[in-house]
Design a protein around this motif. Structure first.
Motif, PDB file in Angstrom:
ATOM      1  N   CYS A  33       9.995   1.047   9.700  1.00  0.00           N
ATOM      2  CA  CYS A  33      10.890  -0.025  10.117  1.00  0.00           C
ATOM      3  C   CYS A  33      10.409  -0.632  11.422  1.00  0.00           C
ATOM      4  O   CYS A  33       9.620  -0.029  12.166  1.00  0.00           O
ATOM      5  CB  CYS A  33      12.331   0.463  10.278  1.00  0.00           C
ATOM      6  SG  CYS A  33      12.586   1.580  11.690  1.00  0.00           S
ATOM      7  N   ILE A  35      12.254  -1.943  14.851  1.00  0.00           N
ATOM      8  CA  ILE A  35      13.483  -2.061  15.636  1.00  0.00           C
ATOM      9  C   ILE A  35      13.239  -3.150  16.665  1.00  0.00           C
ATOM     10  O   ILE A  35      12.397  -3.003  17.545  1.00  0.00           O
ATOM     11  CB  ILE A  35      13.864  -0.733  16.308  1.00  0.00           C
ATOM     12  CG1 ILE A  35      14.125   0.345  15.253  1.00  0.00           C
ATOM     13  CG2 ILE A  35      15.091  -0.917  17.196  1.00  0.00           C
ATOM     14  CD1 ILE A  35      14.460   1.705  15.827  1.00  0.00           C
ATOM     15  N   PRO A  53      11.198  -3.123   6.694  1.00  0.00           N
ATOM     16  CA  PRO A  53      12.607  -3.269   7.051  1.00  0.00           C
ATOM     17  C   PRO A  53      12.782  -3.555   8.545  1.00  0.00           C
ATOM     18  O   PRO A  53      12.028  -3.029   9.375  1.00  0.00           O
ATOM     19  CB  PRO A  53      13.213  -1.907   6.690  1.00  0.00           C
ATOM     20  CG  PRO A  53      12.285  -1.325   5.685  1.00  0.00           C
ATOM     21  CD  PRO A  53      10.917  -1.821   6.053  1.00  0.00           C
ATOM     22  N   VAL A  54      13.770  -4.373   8.858  1.00  0.00           N
ATOM     23  CA  VAL A  54      14.042  -4.764  10.251  1.00  0.00           C
ATOM     24  C   VAL A  54      15.452  -4.334  10.642  1.00  0.00           C
ATOM     25  O   VAL A  54      16.410  -4.558   9.897  1.00  0.00           O
ATOM     26  CB  VAL A  54      13.905  -6.286  10.438  1.00  0.00           C
ATOM     27  CG1 VAL A  54      14.278  -6.692  11.862  1.00  0.00           C
ATOM     28  CG2 VAL A  54      12.493  -6.749  10.103  1.00  0.00           C
ATOM     29  N   GLU A  55      15.563  -3.752  11.816  1.00  0.00           N
ATOM     30  CA  GLU A  55      16.857  -3.437  12.408  1.00  0.00           C
ATOM     31  C   GLU A  55      16.929  -4.117  13.780  1.00  0.00           C
ATOM     32  O   GLU A  55      16.040  -3.928  14.611  1.00  0.00           O
ATOM     33  CB  GLU A  55      17.036  -1.928  12.580  1.00  0.00           C
ATOM     34  CG  GLU A  55      17.088  -1.144  11.280  1.00  0.00           C
ATOM     35  CD  GLU A  55      18.396  -1.342  10.518  1.00  0.00           C
ATOM     36  OE1 GLU A  55      19.394  -1.742  11.147  1.00  0.00           O
ATOM     37  OE2 GLU A  55      18.404  -1.090   9.295  1.00  0.00           O
ATOM     38  N   ILE A  56      17.957  -4.905  14.002  1.00  0.00           N
ATOM     39  CA  ILE A  56      18.168  -5.541  15.299  1.00  0.00           C
ATOM     40  C   ILE A  56      19.148  -4.680  16.081  1.00  0.00           C
ATOM     41  O   ILE A  56      20.307  -4.516  15.674  1.00  0.00           O
ATOM     42  CB  ILE A  56      18.751  -6.967  15.151  1.00  0.00           C
ATOM     43  CG1 ILE A  56      17.952  -7.776  14.123  1.00  0.00           C
ATOM     44  CG2 ILE A  56      18.796  -7.656  16.502  1.00  0.00           C
ATOM     45  CD1 ILE A  56      16.520  -8.025  14.494  1.00  0.00           C
ATOM     46  N   VAL A  57      18.694  -4.105  17.172  1.00  0.00           N
ATOM     47  CA  VAL A  57      19.561  -3.267  18.011  1.00  0.00           C
ATOM     48  C   VAL A  57      19.549  -3.869  19.413  1.00  0.00           C
ATOM     49  O   VAL A  57      18.595  -3.672  20.177  1.00  0.00           O
ATOM     50  CB  VAL A  57      19.100  -1.801  18.034  1.00  0.00           C
ATOM     51  CG1 VAL A  57      20.108  -0.939  18.787  1.00  0.00           C
ATOM     52  CG2 VAL A  57      18.907  -1.268  16.616  1.00  0.00           C
ATOM     53  N   THR A  75      19.144   5.056  14.390  1.00  0.00           N
ATOM     54  CA  THR A  75      18.321   4.190  13.544  1.00  0.00           C
ATOM     55  C   THR A  75      17.008   4.879  13.180  1.00  0.00           C
ATOM     56  O   THR A  75      16.572   4.857  12.020  1.00  0.00           O
ATOM     57  CB  THR A  75      18.039   2.853  14.255  1.00  0.00           C
ATOM     58  OG1 THR A  75      19.272   2.235  14.615  1.00  0.00           O
ATOM     59  CG2 THR A  75      17.254   1.913  13.359  1.00  0.00           C
ATOM     60  N   ARG A  78      17.707   7.524  10.645  1.00  0.00           N
ATOM     61  CA  ARG A  78      18.061   6.977   9.336  1.00  0.00           C
ATOM     62  C   ARG A  78      16.815   6.611   8.536  1.00  0.00           C
ATOM     63  O   ARG A  78      16.780   6.759   7.316  1.00  0.00           O
ATOM     64  CB  ARG A  78      18.977   5.762   9.516  1.00  0.00           C
ATOM     65  CG  ARG A  78      19.544   5.252   8.201  1.00  0.00           C
ATOM     66  CD  ARG A  78      20.721   4.328   8.410  1.00  0.00           C
ATOM     67  NE  ARG A  78      20.333   3.026   8.926  1.00  0.00           N
ATOM     68  CZ  ARG A  78      20.549   2.593  10.153  1.00  0.00           C
ATOM     69  NH1 ARG A  78      21.156   3.370  11.042  1.00  0.00           N
ATOM     70  NH2 ARG A  78      20.168   1.384  10.523  1.00  0.00           N
ATOM     71  N   TYR A  79      15.793   6.150   9.237  1.00  0.00           N
ATOM     72  CA  TYR A  79      14.546   5.780   8.551  1.00  0.00           C
ATOM     73  C   TYR A  79      13.542   6.933   8.479  1.00  0.00           C
ATOM     74  O   TYR A  79      12.413   6.741   8.037  1.00  0.00           O
ATOM     75  CB  TYR A  79      13.916   4.576   9.245  1.00  0.00           C
ATOM     76  CG  TYR A  79      14.588   3.274   8.885  1.00  0.00           C
ATOM     77  CD1 TYR A  79      14.204   2.562   7.748  1.00  0.00           C
ATOM     78  CD2 TYR A  79      15.614   2.765   9.657  1.00  0.00           C
ATOM     79  CE1 TYR A  79      14.823   1.373   7.398  1.00  0.00           C
ATOM     80  CE2 TYR A  79      16.254   1.572   9.324  1.00  0.00           C
ATOM     81  CZ  TYR A  79      15.853   0.888   8.194  1.00  0.00           C
ATOM     82  OH  TYR A  79      16.482  -0.286   7.856  1.00  0.00           O
TER      83      TYR A  79
END
Length: 206
Positions: A33, A35, A53-57, A75, A78-79
């Protein structure tokens, strides 16, 4: 195969160097991912194009640095990230995340640590300081992350010259080319289990 997360805050050229190295088989690991510290950075577009996959934190949405730290760690968990690479990430990584990923978080800095590093030394500020000081050489450093900014054990370093007529932009471009070679090399060593930390010394295993 190990999985690693990348954390970024900007255009993501270092991130792109990792995407390319994984695709070319130079890094035997999967980017699980990205982040991102905000949604409107080009690193996000790079991830989408690569199917990552992208997570914006975003730090501003958390009531405390502790809550932000917990969100980052959650996060990563989770990945199922085995290790983490900071590629132009401008937030400080919190103590919970550092503890959970001891000697498993890699950062790249655009100077030769321990010179021109620490709090406030990021982006163009680094190159401006190098030129103002009159240094004849700069470079890039890949290091592990600990609780102090830019103070973890050094994995790899590469030197570049500072020319007399350099602008900060000139120097930044020269250093960035080195970063794009150095960071994938360090990540490949990490993915291959070739790094051993003994105190402040990082040994590269055959």
């Amino acid at each position: 195969m190990l999985k690693f997360a990348v954390m970024a805050s900007g255009g993501g050229t270092d991130f792109q160097s990792l995407i390319d190295a994984v695709k070319a088989g130079q890094i035997d690991a999967e980017i699980c991912c990205l982040i991102a510290s905000k949604p409107d950075i080009y690193a996000v577009e790079r991830a989408k194009k690569a199917g990552i996959p992208v997570e914006i934190v975003q730090k501003k949405f958390f009531g405390s640095v502790e809550a932000f730290d917990r969100a980052i760690l959650a996060t990563l968990k989770r990945y199922l990230a085995d290790f983490v690479v900071l590629a132009g990430y401008l937030n400080i990584v919190g103590p919970q995340t550092i503890s959970a990923y001891e000697n498993k978080i890699i950062n790249i800095h655009p100077a030769l640590i321990p010179s021109f590093c620490g709090m406030g030394m990021y982006g163009s500020h680094v190159h401006e300081a190098v030129i103002a000081y009159g240094a004849k050489y700069s470079g890039a450093t890949v290091h592990f992350v600990n609780e102090e900014a830019d103070a973890g054990p050094i994995i790899l370093q590469e030197v570049v010259p500072v020319l007399e007529d350099d602008t900060p932009e000139d120097l930044a471009a020269r250093v960035l080319k080195t970063e794009h070679q150095l960071l994938p090399r360090a990540v490949a060593l990490m993915a291959g289990g070739k790094l051993r930390v003994e105190g402040r010394i990082v040994k590269i295993l055959e």
